[in-house]
Design an enzyme around this catalytic site. Structure first.
Site, PDB file in Angstrom:
ATOM      1  N   HIS A  96       0.917  -1.306  -0.031  1.00  9.02           N
ATOM      2  CA  HIS A  96       0.032  -0.101  -0.245  1.00  9.02           C
ATOM      3  C   HIS A  96       0.821   1.238  -0.064  1.00  9.02           C
ATOM      4  O   HIS A  96       1.860   1.277   0.782  1.00  9.02           O
ATOM      5  CB  HIS A  96      -0.903   0.120   1.067  1.00  9.02           C
ATOM      6  CG  HIS A  96      -1.944   1.114   1.126  1.00  9.02           C
ATOM      7  ND1 HIS A  96      -1.654   2.298   1.567  1.00  9.02           N
ATOM      8  CD2 HIS A  96      -3.349   1.044   0.626  1.00  9.02           C
ATOM      9  CE1 HIS A  96      -2.647   3.210   1.422  1.00  9.02           C
ATOM     10  NE2 HIS A  96      -3.588   2.290   0.971  1.00  9.02           N
ATOM     11  N   GLU A 168      -4.017   2.017  -7.039  1.00  7.44           N
ATOM     12  CA  GLU A 168      -4.472   3.025  -6.273  1.00  7.44           C
ATOM     13  C   GLU A 168      -3.639   4.480  -6.154  1.00  7.44           C
ATOM     14  O   GLU A 168      -2.613   4.432  -5.921  1.00  7.44           O
ATOM     15  CB  GLU A 168      -4.425   2.435  -4.566  1.00  7.44           C
ATOM     16  CG  GLU A 168      -5.331   1.473  -4.372  1.00  7.44           C
ATOM     17  CD  GLU A 168      -5.524   1.251  -2.812  1.00  7.44           C
ATOM     18  OE1 GLU A 168      -6.777   1.094  -2.559  1.00  7.44           O
ATOM     19  OE2 GLU A 168      -4.871   1.168  -1.863  1.00  7.44           O
TER      20      GLU A 168
HETATM   21  P1  13P Z   1      -9.518   5.970   0.853  1.00  5.88           P
HETATM   22  O1  13P Z   1     -11.040   5.079   0.254  1.00  5.88           O
HETATM   23  O2  13P Z   1     -10.058   6.427   2.233  1.00  5.88           O
HETATM   24  O3  13P Z   1      -9.366   7.101  -0.178  1.00  5.88           O
HETATM   25  O4  13P Z   1      -8.612   5.023   0.918  1.00  5.88           O
HETATM   26  C1  13P Z   1      -8.427   4.011   0.028  1.00  5.88           C
HETATM   27  C2  13P Z   1      -7.158   3.075   0.383  1.00  5.88           C
HETATM   28  O5  13P Z   1      -5.958   3.484   0.587  1.00  5.88           O
HETATM   29  C3  13P Z   1      -7.789   1.680   0.227  1.00  5.88           C
HETATM   30  O6  13P Z   1      -6.601   0.871   0.441  1.00  5.88           O
END
Ligand code: 13P
Length: 254
Positions: A96, A168
């Protein structure tokens, strides 16, 4: 055609102590998700065993937020993949952007962890993402190709069937993030699909679920999952409340 089902999951990040985690898991255990949707939750380590036990016989999968790559040893403060597997986790989130930014996670440690997770029969959920700067310089595709190629280096086509990937964008995550346009995500996922097919072949590369994460809410989730190249969503803030999560899960039913 999308690889079925639609994935929808949430990492609680550093939220919910054991009492709140157990309460949330119990509420989720009482809920029957719609057909064609695969929900998952990723609690903090302190609740992993409890949440796994509560959700064990339900359709909701449970994952860990991280793991070390070694099974045991002098690694103070770390949790091994053997421990995570013993707790009952089915998925392990790896790479992440918050771990890359604050805890020294690199493409190389992500690769070590992917192999460790697969060795223990769990599914790695590999997170990749471009920074705002990389996005502005127009190198998103190159950055993601590099991240995915190193993360999945040495993974056999057979093991690739266990892998999940979440795109992401760093600029889309969290309170200061802005959700990426669904059309943009679909284009990026088509590129990721091509990279996966190149490294793992048509069959194995073609079936890896590609999730989008970053400011997903119950209001915008379906805008992503209705597109062919987006196999699910990975949610933070908007899914920490169990009622919101349940509504979000319902909203993406095919
Ligand atoms: P948010 O949905 O709070 O923007 O975070 C996304 C995330 O990091 C999921 O791993």
């Amino acid at each position: 055609m999308r690889p079925v089902p639609v994935w929808v999951g949430t990492s609680w990040k550093m939220n919910k102590g054991p009492a709140a985690a157990i309460e949330t898991a119990r509420a989720l255990a009482a809920f029957t998700p719609p057909a064609g949707v695969q929900p998952f939750v990723i609690p903090p380590f302190t609740s992993l065993r409890d949440v796994c036990a509560i959700l064990h016989d339900t359709p909701v999968l449970t994952g860990a937020q991280n793991t070390h790559w070694e099974d045991a040893g002098a690694w103070t403060g770390e949790i091994s993949p053997a421990m995570v597997a013993e707790c009952g986790a089915e998925l392990v989130e790896i790479g992440h952007s918050e771990r890359r930014a604050h805890f020294g996670e690199t493409d190389w440690t992500v690769n070590l962890k992917v192999h460790a997770v697969l060795r223990h029969g769990m599914r790695p959920l590999v997170c990749i993402g471009d920074s705002a700067q990389e996005h502005d310089f127009g190198v998103t595709r190159e950055v993601l190709a590099r991240q995915i190629m190193i993360a999945l280096h040495g993974v056999s086509p057979r093991k690739m069937a266990q892998v999940l990937v979440a795109y992401e964008p760093v600029w889309a995550i969290g309170v200061n993030g802005r959700a990426a346009e669904a059309g943009f995500v679909a284009e990026i996922h088509a590129h990721l699909r091509a990279v996966l097919v190149r490294i793992a072949g048509e069959e194995a590369g073609g079936n890896v679920p590609l999730l989008y994460g970053g400011s997903v809410t119950r209001d915008n989730a379906r805008a992503y999952t209705r597109l062919d190249n987006i196999d699910g969503v990975f949610v933070g803030r908007a899914a920490w409340n169990v009622t919101d999560f349940v509504q979000l899960i319902r909203s993406v039913a095919p």
